[in-house]
Write an enzyme that holds these catalytic residues in place. Sequence first.
Site, PDB file in Angstrom:
ATOM      1  N   THR A 148       0.635  -1.193   0.040  1.00  0.00           N
ATOM      2  CA  THR A 148      -0.068  -0.127  -0.127  1.00  0.00           C
ATOM      3  C   THR A 148       0.969   1.166   0.028  1.00  0.00           C
ATOM      4  O   THR A 148       1.988   1.294   0.577  1.00  0.00           O
ATOM      5  CB  THR A 148      -0.912   0.025   1.374  1.00  0.00           C
ATOM      6  OG1 THR A 148      -1.798  -0.910   1.303  1.00  0.00           O
ATOM      7  CG2 THR A 148      -1.573   1.535   1.474  1.00  0.00           C
TER       8      THR A 148
ATOM      9  N   ARG B 256     -14.205  -6.515  -0.276  1.00  0.00           N
ATOM     10  CA  ARG B 256     -13.656  -6.380   1.034  1.00  0.00           C
ATOM     11  C   ARG B 256     -13.066  -4.939   1.146  1.00  0.00           C
ATOM     12  O   ARG B 256     -12.502  -4.352   0.177  1.00  0.00           O
ATOM     13  CB  ARG B 256     -12.263  -7.272   1.192  1.00  0.00           C
ATOM     14  CG  ARG B 256     -11.426  -7.216   2.351  1.00  0.00           C
ATOM     15  CD  ARG B 256     -10.324  -6.499   2.212  1.00  0.00           C
ATOM     16  NE  ARG B 256      -9.362  -6.324   3.374  1.00  0.00           N
ATOM     17  CZ  ARG B 256      -8.241  -5.525   3.287  1.00  0.00           C
ATOM     18  NH1 ARG B 256      -8.134  -4.590   2.309  1.00  0.00           N
ATOM     19  NH2 ARG B 256      -7.499  -5.229   4.567  1.00  0.00           N
ATOM     20  N   VAL B 257     -13.157  -4.192   2.204  1.00  0.00           N
ATOM     21  CA  VAL B 257     -12.528  -3.025   2.460  1.00  0.00           C
ATOM     22  C   VAL B 257     -11.593  -2.918   3.610  1.00  0.00           C
ATOM     23  O   VAL B 257     -11.786  -3.406   4.691  1.00  0.00           O
ATOM     24  CB  VAL B 257     -13.542  -1.943   2.703  1.00  0.00           C
ATOM     25  CG1 VAL B 257     -13.155  -0.189   2.969  1.00  0.00           C
ATOM     26  CG2 VAL B 257     -14.646  -2.065   1.629  1.00  0.00           C
ATOM     27  N   GLY B 258     -10.371  -2.276   3.354  1.00  0.00           N
ATOM     28  CA  GLY B 258      -9.257  -2.302   4.415  1.00  0.00           C
ATOM     29  C   GLY B 258      -9.378  -0.888   5.244  1.00  0.00           C
ATOM     30  O   GLY B 258     -10.273  -0.072   5.279  1.00  0.00           O
ATOM     31  N   ASP B 259      -8.332  -0.600   5.747  1.00  0.00           N
ATOM     32  CA  ASP B 259      -8.114   0.842   6.650  1.00  0.00           C
ATOM     33  C   ASP B 259      -7.870   2.034   5.597  1.00  0.00           C
ATOM     34  O   ASP B 259      -8.316   3.214   6.051  1.00  0.00           O
ATOM     35  CB  ASP B 259      -7.163   0.578   7.483  1.00  0.00           C
ATOM     36  CG  ASP B 259      -5.583   0.509   6.877  1.00  0.00           C
ATOM     37  OD1 ASP B 259      -5.868  -0.477   5.982  1.00  0.00           O
ATOM     38  OD2 ASP B 259      -4.685   1.382   6.973  1.00  0.00           O
TER      39      ASP B 259
ATOM     40  N   GLY C 219      -0.556  -1.897   6.349  1.00  0.00           N
ATOM     41  CA  GLY C 219      -0.572  -3.361   6.985  1.00  0.00           C
ATOM     42  C   GLY C 219      -1.728  -3.995   6.690  1.00  0.00           C
ATOM     43  O   GLY C 219      -2.536  -3.719   5.814  1.00  0.00           O
TER      44      GLY C 219
ATOM     45  N   GLY D  81      -5.450  -4.278   7.122  1.00  0.00           N
ATOM     46  CA  GLY D  81      -6.373  -3.205   7.400  1.00  0.00           C
ATOM     47  C   GLY D  81      -7.493  -3.564   8.339  1.00  0.00           C
ATOM     48  O   GLY D  81      -7.907  -2.642   9.376  1.00  0.00           O
TER      49      GLY D  81
HETATM   50  N1  GLY Z   1      -3.848  -1.465   4.313  1.00  0.00           N
HETATM   51  C1  GLY Z   1      -4.437  -1.891   3.392  1.00  0.00           C
HETATM   52  C2  GLY Z   1      -5.543  -2.534   3.335  1.00  0.00           C
HETATM   53  O1  GLY Z   1      -5.603  -3.437   4.369  1.00  0.00           O
HETATM   54  O2  GLY Z   1      -6.447  -2.823   2.704  1.00  0.00           O
END
Ligand code: GLY
Length: 295
Positions: free
Chosen positions: A159, A187-190, A211, A213
Amino acid sequence: MLLAVHGGAGERKPDKNALKKLSESLASGYTILRNSGTAVDAVIESIMVLENSGIFNAGAGGNLQFDGVRRLDASIMEGKKLRAGSVIGIEGIRNPIKVAQLIMDSPHVTLTHIGAKKIADKNNLDLLPEPDKKSLEKLRKTKKKERKLVNIFKQYFSTVGAVALDMYGNLAAGASTGGIPAMLPGRVGDTPIIGAGIYAENSAGAIACSGIGENIIRLSLAKEICMNLKNMTPYKAAMLSLRRLSKIGGEAGVIVINKKGQFAIIHTTKYMASGYAHKKSIVVKEGFKRILPVF
Ligand code: GLY
């Protein structure tokens, strides 16, 4: 004035091309700061260089989700008025960070693909071609190996993110990602979650995370570090929160800058390709200060 960028935290050693591209990204972004530009513009520029490169997990190089679609996330925040913009799961656009900026300039903070794509099209943003054969083949192998999504912690996430302090004393943070190496569709991360993947507030600092998310979201990592910054150095603020993250099984790296221009690049992972630009120097490394996870 200071600019820091990262190309992802993880367990695989970043290659020379990645480090070279990070230097280019710092040089482009810092030129903006030196020419009296804003922290927001420097962050956007640095991230666009990385998205365009195709060698990071963002923009043209973003991971595919399990259904073969590249859905990209990005976010930007400025610390003066706490304005923020983020995009979740946009398809077919090369620079999601530009979309996040346009959303920041709209009445909204976060949009998913359906609205974000309309904004991107209206502003003639560059398109991203469909995934090529090589990316689809990589996905096929990943799916075979990672069907149960258990080994995702042992990889290089790549990322990208940036934080900056400009000559006006304003801070900004931004990030862009294709997610994690193996993930279900949707899926959605941080990264697009303001307070999780990024945060910026002039009275404290600016933070961009990389990292897994899922764990970063559970701790609202960027916001937590930002709150710590009100009475701690960047190093201590990041250390404390990364230790807390480790305790819930999280792995991450963060770039942190405070209102005085002090900064820290810290990761629990073995590597975090990253660097900073300040005055005449640009420094890029495959990792800075590693803290060992406490389980
Ligand atoms: N840090 C990116 C994600 O987990 O999508």
